[in-house]
Write an enzyme that holds these catalytic residues in place. Structure first.
Site, PDB file in Angstrom:
ATOM      1  N   CYS A 173       0.843  -1.197   0.000  1.00 40.96           N
ATOM      2  CA  CYS A 173       0.000   0.000   0.000  1.00 40.96           C
ATOM      3  C   CYS A 173       0.882   1.251   0.000  1.00 40.96           C
ATOM      4  O   CYS A 173       1.637   1.471  -0.933  1.00 40.96           O
ATOM      5  CB  CYS A 173      -0.990  -0.033   1.154  1.00 40.96           C
ATOM      6  SG  CYS A 173      -2.406   1.084   0.872  1.00 40.96           S
ATOM      7  N   LYS A 200     -12.866   7.502  -1.635  1.00 46.59           N
ATOM      8  CA  LYS A 200     -12.061   6.369  -1.189  1.00 46.59           C
ATOM      9  C   LYS A 200     -12.429   5.118  -1.966  1.00 46.59           C
ATOM     10  O   LYS A 200     -13.605   4.789  -2.142  1.00 46.59           O
ATOM     11  CB  LYS A 200     -12.285   6.137   0.309  1.00 46.59           C
ATOM     12  CG  LYS A 200     -11.373   5.080   0.910  1.00 46.59           C
ATOM     13  CD  LYS A 200     -11.603   4.965   2.413  1.00 46.59           C
ATOM     14  CE  LYS A 200     -10.631   3.998   3.062  1.00 46.59           C
ATOM     15  NZ  LYS A 200     -10.837   3.895   4.521  1.00 46.59           N
ATOM     16  N   HIS A 236      -4.658  -4.983  -0.262  1.00 41.90           N
ATOM     17  CA  HIS A 236      -4.422  -5.578   1.057  1.00 41.90           C
ATOM     18  C   HIS A 236      -4.798  -7.055   1.160  1.00 41.90           C
ATOM     19  O   HIS A 236      -5.756  -7.421   1.836  1.00 41.90           O
ATOM     20  CB  HIS A 236      -5.190  -4.783   2.111  1.00 41.90           C
ATOM     21  CG  HIS A 236      -4.653  -3.412   2.336  1.00 41.90           C
ATOM     22  ND1 HIS A 236      -3.503  -3.163   3.052  1.00 41.90           N
ATOM     23  CD2 HIS A 236      -5.098  -2.207   1.920  1.00 41.90           C
ATOM     24  CE1 HIS A 236      -3.266  -1.859   3.077  1.00 41.90           C
ATOM     25  NE2 HIS A 236      -4.220  -1.263   2.401  1.00 41.90           N
ATOM     26  N   GLU A 271      -3.282  -8.987   2.979  1.00 42.50           N
ATOM     27  CA  GLU A 271      -2.997  -9.381   4.363  1.00 42.50           C
ATOM     28  C   GLU A 271      -4.174  -9.131   5.303  1.00 42.50           C
ATOM     29  O   GLU A 271      -4.148  -9.603   6.445  1.00 42.50           O
ATOM     30  CB  GLU A 271      -1.755  -8.636   4.871  1.00 42.50           C
ATOM     31  CG  GLU A 271      -1.978  -7.223   5.370  1.00 42.50           C
ATOM     32  CD  GLU A 271      -2.065  -6.186   4.262  1.00 42.50           C
ATOM     33  OE1 GLU A 271      -2.223  -4.989   4.578  1.00 42.50           O
ATOM     34  OE2 GLU A 271      -1.980  -6.572   3.070  1.00 42.50           O
TER      35      GLU A 271
END
Length: 311
Positions: free
Chosen positions: A142, A163, A234, A236
């Site tokens: 990121c 966003k 992401h 993760e």
């Protein structure tokens, strides 16, 4: 083989209960093998959550990994106990004489700032230069990936009008890449960011885009010259991470859309579904495997030209 962690680190018990193979440092020291030494430069405010997430992924490898936690030297975190930081983290200036097989640089909630306005930008640039001599393979996540690609290639980050938030479908663009072994042709990845990198600018820098989305742009980019991967999304994330972010913004009165394609029927009263876990393990497992195949056994040779053992 397991990931080695201090037994008192919270991730040790968390991963052990999940069935991930973990080993205490005392036990690991008795084995006659060289574990892969991987650093985690943790820039996230919730340090323990990030530790668990990344340790879970690299700990699923059949190789023994020695995970080292690193922090910026002068920057002080406000969200993690000072005792935890003192016990488990080393400032970069204390480890910069060491060699690492791998390094993960996490994201940070500062993406709206210009890179030069980040308080630790000067030391961060020093770390990126250090990776070229002391780290075999670096994985920027990121903001960490955006900062790396900007520093090494002057690829700009662009502020989005809203966003990008939710689980978006991505395409496997380079199925022959060793980092994408076992990947499906398309899949979903959690996305949570206010900025983007533009595909045409990544292409102009001569970099290879491995994963991308028609909706959110390039996701995983390979930089062979700098022995690096940049991922802007992401893998993760835990199952509930997007929910935590959404609930936080709702509670604070911050305008936010329901994360798309995350809750069943986009209904935030239902439990979210994790549809990226298997690909997350594949990607990080493949990265660890590539490190194992290419890093020199003699750690002093890390960072030198032509250390790929398959060459």
């Amino acid at each position: 083989m397991p990931i080695t962690l201090p037994r008192s680190l919270p991730a040790f018990d968390v991963l052990n209960k999940e069935g991930v193979m973990v080993m205490g440092l005392d036990t690991a020291g008795k084995q006659d093998i060289r574990p892969l030494k991987i650093g985690l430069l943790n820039l996230m405010p919730k340090k323990i959550q990030a530790e668990n997430q990344f340790a879970r992924l690299i700990g699923a490898s059949p190789l023994q990994v020695d995970l080292r936690l690193i922090r910026m030297t002068e920057h002080q975190t406000k969200n993690t106990a000072a005792e935890h930081m003192a016990e488990f983290y080393k400032p970069f200036q204390d480890v910069k004489h060491e060699k690492f097989d791998g390094l993960i640089i996490t994201g940070a909630p500062i993406e709206k700032l210009d890179f030069e306005d980040v308080t630790y930008w000067d030391e961060f640039k020093e770390i990126l230069e250090w990776t070229q001599t002391n780290v075999h393979s670096t994985f920027g996540v990121c903001w960490g990936g955006m900062a790396m690609i900007n520093y090494f290639h002057d690829v700009k980050k662009h502020l989005l009008p809203a966003k990008s938030f939710g689980c978006f479908r991505h395409d496997n663009l380079k199925s022959a890449s060793p980092y994408l072994r076992g990947f499906s042709d398309d899949f979903v990845i959690p996305v949570s960011r206010w900025t983007e990198m533009k595909q045409e600018e990544v292409d102009a820098a001569g970099l290879i885009t491995l994963l991308g989305s028609n909706e959110t742009g390039p996701c995983l980019v390979e930089d062979k010259k700098h022995r690096a991967l940049y991922i802007f999304n992401h893998f993760e994330y835990d199952s509930g991470t997007l929910k935590e972010e959404y609930d936080r913004d709702v509670a604070n009165g911050t305008p936010i859309n329901v994360p798309c394609n995350y809750y069943p029927d986009d209904d935030p009263t239902q439990n979210p579904l994790n549809r990226w876990r298997s690909h997350a393990h594949l990607l990080y497992g493949n990265w660890v495997s590539e490190i194992y195949l290419t890093t020199p056994f003699d750690q002093s040779l890390i960072g030198q030209a032509s250390t790929d053992l398959r060459a």
